[in-house]
Design a protein around this motif. Structure first.
Motif, mmCIF file in Angstrom:
data_model
loop_
_atom_site.group_PDB
_atom_site.id
_atom_site.type_symbol
_atom_site.label_atom_id
_atom_site.label_comp_id
_atom_site.label_asym_id
_atom_site.label_seq_id
_atom_site.Cartn_x
_atom_site.Cartn_y
_atom_site.Cartn_z
ATOM 1 N N SER A 213 2.006 -10.533 1.465
ATOM 2 C CA SER A 213 2.020 -11.519 0.379
ATOM 3 C C SER A 213 3.256 -11.365 -0.495
ATOM 4 O O SER A 213 3.821 -12.365 -0.965
ATOM 5 C CB SER A 213 0.749 -11.388 -0.475
ATOM 6 O OG SER A 213 0.652 -10.102 -1.067
ATOM 7 N N GLN A 214 3.716 -10.131 -0.703
ATOM 8 C CA GLN A 214 4.949 -9.925 -1.465
ATOM 9 C C GLN A 214 6.145 -10.519 -0.724
ATOM 10 O O GLN A 214 7.002 -11.158 -1.327
ATOM 11 C CB GLN A 214 5.180 -8.429 -1.700
ATOM 12 C CG GLN A 214 4.283 -7.793 -2.750
ATOM 13 C CD GLN A 214 4.569 -6.313 -2.908
ATOM 14 O OE1 GLN A 214 4.489 -5.541 -1.950
ATOM 15 N NE2 GLN A 214 4.932 -5.910 -4.115
ATOM 16 N N SER B 33 3.061 0.099 6.002
ATOM 17 C CA SER B 33 2.889 -1.292 5.608
ATOM 18 C C SER B 33 2.291 -2.084 6.771
ATOM 19 O O SER B 33 2.343 -1.647 7.930
ATOM 20 C CB SER B 33 4.243 -1.906 5.212
ATOM 21 O OG SER B 33 4.764 -1.289 4.057
ATOM 22 N N ASN B 34 1.752 -3.238 6.460
ATOM 23 C CA ASN B 34 1.187 -4.120 7.473
ATOM 24 C C ASN B 34 2.331 -4.884 8.141
ATOM 25 O O ASN B 34 2.670 -5.998 7.749
ATOM 26 C CB ASN B 34 0.179 -5.078 6.829
ATOM 27 C CG ASN B 34 -0.458 -6.017 7.841
ATOM 28 O OD1 ASN B 34 -0.105 -6.037 9.009
ATOM 29 N ND2 ASN B 34 -1.409 -6.806 7.378
ATOM 30 N N THR C 62 3.670 -5.484 0.943
ATOM 31 C CA THR C 62 2.615 -6.277 1.571
ATOM 32 C C THR C 62 3.154 -7.610 2.090
ATOM 33 O O THR C 62 4.185 -8.101 1.615
ATOM 34 C CB THR C 62 1.486 -6.560 0.569
ATOM 35 O OG1 THR C 62 1.998 -7.388 -0.487
ATOM 36 C CG2 THR C 62 0.947 -5.249 -0.026
ATOM 37 N N SER D 208 -3.218 -1.343 -3.384
ATOM 38 C CA SER D 208 -2.863 -2.270 -2.302
ATOM 39 C C SER D 208 -3.585 -1.896 -1.011
ATOM 40 O O SER D 208 -3.937 -0.725 -0.784
ATOM 41 C CB SER D 208 -1.354 -2.262 -2.073
ATOM 42 O OG SER D 208 -0.661 -2.670 -3.225
ATOM 43 N N ASP D 209 -3.771 -2.883 -0.187
ATOM 44 C CA ASP D 209 -4.486 -2.673 1.070
ATOM 45 C C ASP D 209 -3.520 -2.202 2.156
ATOM 46 O O ASP D 209 -3.291 -2.891 3.150
ATOM 47 C CB ASP D 209 -5.184 -3.975 1.494
ATOM 48 C CG ASP D 209 -6.073 -3.773 2.717
ATOM 49 O OD1 ASP D 209 -6.499 -2.626 2.947
ATOM 50 O OD2 ASP D 209 -6.335 -4.757 3.433
ATOM 51 N N PHE D 210 -2.951 -1.027 1.941
ATOM 52 C CA PHE D 210 -2.090 -0.467 2.976
ATOM 53 C C PHE D 210 -2.962 -0.067 4.164
ATOM 54 O O PHE D 210 -4.025 0.529 3.988
ATOM 55 C CB PHE D 210 -1.307 0.731 2.454
ATOM 56 C CG PHE D 210 -0.378 0.395 1.324
ATOM 57 C CD1 PHE D 210 0.530 -0.639 1.435
ATOM 58 C CD2 PHE D 210 -0.417 1.107 0.134
ATOM 59 C CE1 PHE D 210 1.384 -0.963 0.396
ATOM 60 C CE2 PHE D 210 0.432 0.793 -0.916
ATOM 61 C CZ PHE D 210 1.326 -0.243 -0.776
#
Length: 520
Positions: free
Chosen positions: A179-180, A210-211, A177, A347-349
């Motif tokens: 954020s990571q 992934s975003n 993500t 997670s918001d994948f």
């Protein structure tokens, strides 16, 4: 190819679309790209009435090995040509190769495209070497492909791992993500470490995206280039139901295996570049260092042909997408069968590739290996990827409706047989821990690679520094990397894989009875 850019969808059947200003291939580009210049040049050269005093030794098929000619046809040898003047030079293209690469760049939406004959592996290696000097940090997901580790050895870059979310019930890791990435970049900045690049695997082998746009936003604010291993996503630009491609989301270097879902020959790939954060000349130099000095024109022309094939039919993926979505729906209602989707992760994948079908029969008390064996032996269904808990099937342009119907029928048979024998129960958790989240790095991959090694039994390797790269293949995701401490979790996972007959790559002992460890 598309008049809209498909943003990363929240699920595989509900894409969100928005208009864009030219990141997609324009209709004029489709018309222009209808021919394949490299194919035409090969055809013209092969038709010449000449006496050949050049390599290769089969002399345009006149001395081809009979057994191979019988297998693949004599005309294949007729077009297996060297770098003749009219066929251009891969490393300094000025003619048909340059034309073909420009057409590919226009279709795939990049500033510059390179053809690769050493697979996506050399594209990954060149991307890392072009962005990271020895001692620079490369931020990578822990479930990266084996080629990324070889790139670390070649470049001297230091890995900084991000551990992706892991679902133990599926034994599948997801993406990473923004954020990571932001957290890790800040940590390295606080320690005054130089970040050469961030590398993201998107989609994963199982199709999880992934975003990229979010990660690009984090990195570009700091002038850090983003490399995307999009080996399994070369098709993303060519249907409204697909996630956005990495180039559409602003990535700097994108490596695609054109031979996976698209239709070029195995081992042929493309490397796309956008933006100005990366030196294109440096990339070219790295590719010349890594690629064969005798590139196969069969591989090169297959890339040109695959590009032309897409440009000639804007609806190429309509039928495969329709079949894949319909098949997933039919599989979901079979008792004891589960189908992987984004709800399997917290997670918001943003998306999952609709052409990847990953199923599990663990509710029938069957491992992925057992389910795969049944489908292969009883119904001649050949999967793309098998794991401890799941089996993955790849739908592509060559998939026919009777193929997916056969798959559904076979899985119904699997359910009927084992539902009655084992009953259905709630999903059992995979007893093995993730092999990705507990690791300790003592040496960089490059340091470990050049140290002297000794062989120890796998049971005695616990606590030693691993001296070789060991990964089940497929998917080619390392469980142990040179320079890491051998842990109980990694050993348990590898022995489970070994006992189920899955091949491993990188280990000197293919049977995994022993491991090479570093002398320190």
């Amino acid at each position: 190819m598309r008049h809209v850019v498909v943003q990363c969808a929240t699920s595989w059947d509900t894409p969100r679309t928005s208009t864009t200003n030219g990141s997609h291939a324009e209709p004029s580009a489709v018309v222009k790209a209808g021919t394949a210049p490299l194919i035409q040049a090969l055809k013209s050269t092969a038709n010449q009435d000449v006496s050949c005093f050049h390599f290769p030794g089969h002399n345009r098929g006149k001395a081809s090995p009979p057994s191979l000619s019988e297998l693949i046809g004599s005309r294949t040898f007729l077009h297996d040509l060297p770098e003749l003047p009219e066929l251009d030079d891969l490393f300094s293209p000025k003619g048909v190769i340059l034309d073909a690469q420009k057409r590919a760049a226009e279709l795939f939406g990049s500033f510059k495209t390179w053809f690769l004959v050493n697979g996506s592996t050399c594209g990954i290696q060149a991307s890392v070497m072009a962005t990271c000097s020895p001692g620079d940090y490369l931020i990578i997901p822990r479930n990266c492909h084996i080629s990324v580790i070889s790139a670390l050895v070649l470049s001297g870059a230091v890995p900084k791992y991000i551990v992706p979310e892991y679902n133990s019930g599926w034994d599948i890791a997801g993406g990473i993500t923004p954020s990571q990435v932001d957290k890790v970049v800040k940590e390295l900045e606080e320690d005054r470490k130089k970040v050469g690049a961030v590398l993201v695997t998107s989609p994963t082998y199982h199709g999880i995206c992934s975003n990229i746009q979010g990660i690009v936003n984090v990195c570009h604010l700091r002038g850090i280039p983003v490399i995307v291993d999009e080996a399994h996503g070369a098709h993303f630009r060519f249907h409204r139901n697909f996630p956005s491609s990495a180039t559409e989301q602003g990535a700097d270097l994108v490596v695609q295996s054109t031979h996976k879902v698209l239709c070029s020959l195995t081992q042929s790939s493309m490397l796309h570049m956008a933006g100005d954060l990366v030196d294109a000349d440096k990339v070219s130099q790295c590719l010349q260092l890594l690629q064969s000095s005798s590139p196969s024109y069969l591989l090169l022309s297959s890339l040109d042909a695959a590009r032309a094939q897409l440009s000639e039919n804007a609806e190429s993926f309509d039928e495969p997408v329709s079949m894949a979505l319909e098949t997933k729906h039919q599989l979901r209602i079979i008792p004891g069968i589960s189908v992987l989707d984004l709800s399997s992760f917290l997670s918001d994948f943003p998306a999952i590739d609709p052409l990847r079908i990953t199923l599990s029969a663990s509710d029938l008390q069957l491992s992925g290996y057992e389910a795969d064996d049944f489908l292969a032996e009883e119904h001649q269904i050949v999967s793309e990827l098998v794991g401890t808990q799941a089996v993955t099937f790849a739908v592509n342009l060559g998939t026919r409706r009777h193929d997916v119907q056969r798959l559904v029928h076979s899985v119904k048979h699997l359910s009927e047989k084992y539902f009655s024998e084992n009953g259905s129960s709630s999903r059992k958790e995979n007893p093995a821990s993730s092999p990705l989240d507990k690791f300790s790095i003592k040496l960089t991959p490059r340091e470990a690679f050049f140290l002297k090694k000794r062989r120890v039994s796998i049971e005695d390797s616990l606590g030693e520094i691993c001296g070789e790269l060991i990964c089940p293949y497929p998917p080619g995701i390392p469980v142990l990397i040179p320079g890491e401490i051998v842990t109980q979790d990694s050993l348990s996972y590898l022995m489970d894989v070994r006992d189920n007959g899955i091949a491993t790559s990188g280990a000197a002992d293919g049977e995994l009875k022993s491991i090479m460890v570093c002398n320190v």
